[in-house]
Structures are given as structure tokens and as C-alpha cells.
Motif scaffolding. Structure first.
Motif, short mmCIF file in Angstrom:
data_model
loop_
_atom_site.label_atom_id
_atom_site.label_comp_id
_atom_site.label_asym_id
_atom_site.label_seq_id
_atom_site.Cartn_x
_atom_site.Cartn_y
_atom_site.Cartn_z
N GLU A 45 -3.09 43.94 -11.66
CA GLU A 45 -1.81 43.33 -11.31
C GLU A 45 -2.02 42.17 -10.33
N ALA A 46 -2.88 42.36 -9.37
CA ALA A 46 -3.18 41.30 -8.39
C ALA A 46 -3.89 40.13 -9.07
N GLU A 47 -4.81 40.42 -9.98
CA GLU A 47 -5.54 39.37 -10.70
C GLU A 47 -4.58 38.49 -11.50
N VAL A 48 -3.66 39.11 -12.20
CA VAL A 48 -2.68 38.35 -12.99
C VAL A 48 -1.80 37.49 -12.09
N ALA A 49 -1.34 38.06 -10.98
CA ALA A 49 -0.46 37.34 -10.05
C ALA A 49 -1.19 36.19 -9.36
N SER A 50 -2.49 36.35 -9.13
CA SER A 50 -3.25 35.33 -8.38
C SER A 50 -3.23 33.98 -9.09
N LYS A 51 -3.16 33.99 -10.41
CA LYS A 51 -3.17 32.73 -11.16
C LYS A 51 -1.98 31.85 -10.78
N GLY A 52 -0.82 32.44 -10.60
CA GLY A 52 0.37 31.68 -10.21
C GLY A 52 0.25 31.13 -8.80
N PHE A 53 -0.33 31.91 -7.90
CA PHE A 53 -0.49 31.44 -6.52
C PHE A 53 -1.47 30.27 -6.47
N VAL A 54 -2.54 30.36 -7.24
CA VAL A 54 -3.52 29.26 -7.29
C VAL A 54 -2.88 28.00 -7.87
N GLU A 55 -2.10 28.16 -8.93
CA GLU A 55 -1.40 27.00 -9.52
C GLU A 55 -0.49 26.33 -8.49
#
Length: 85
Positions: A45-55
Motif C-alpha cells: 500500500e505504501a509502495e503504490v502511494a509513494s508514486k503519487g508523492f514522488v510525482e
């Protein structure tokens, strides 16, 4: 807004209190900052969410972005600006 927490929210609060929740820690070289996002019930769940934060950070022209996903307790500060320390 309900005064009652949903079951998932209570579970994450419990995991966080027991230092079993997952947090995303993002470091940027420019600006020199550390950002914390979470808590999450699982690493995936954290891995999937991290992509949006990096963007979002890339959209703000942050450079030298590094990500760490780990279990730990909630940090005292969610954003640390190292240049101002």
C-alpha cells in the motif's frame, strides 16, 4: 463527518501505536528535505502511494529524490527542512 472511525482507520492507528505501521520516507537533495507519509497497513500500500508523492515532488522541481519504505512509529514532524536547521 462521522464521529466514529471506520474499521480500517482503527486498525492503522493500532499498528502505528505498536510501531508496526508502514511509513514512506522521502529524501530530496534540492531542496534538502525529508518528508514522511503514512501510516499504511502494508508495504505494498505504501509502495503504490509513494508514486503519487514522488510525482508531486517532481512537479515542484525537487531533485535527488530517494524513497525508503519502512516500519516505524509516527515521526514528530512530517516535513523536515534540513537547510533551515
Amino acid at each position: 463527518m462521522s464521529i466514529f472511525k471506520n474499521k480500517n482507520s482503527v486498525m492503522i492507528d493500532t499498528l502505528n501505536a505498536c510501531r508496526q505501521a508502514w511509513w514512506i520516507e522521502i529524501f530530496t537533495a534540492q531542496p534538502k528535505c525529508t518528508y514522511y507519509f503514512g501510516p499504511f497497513a502494508g508495504a505494498w500500500e505504501a509502495e503504490v502511494a509513494s508514486k503519487g508523492f514522488v510525482e508531486d515532488l517532481e512537479g515542484e522541481f525537487a531533485q535527488g529524490i530517494k524513497i525508503k519504505i519502512d516500519r516505524h512509529c509516527q515521526p514528530d514532524l512530517l516535513t523536515i527542512e534540513h537547510d533551515s536547521l
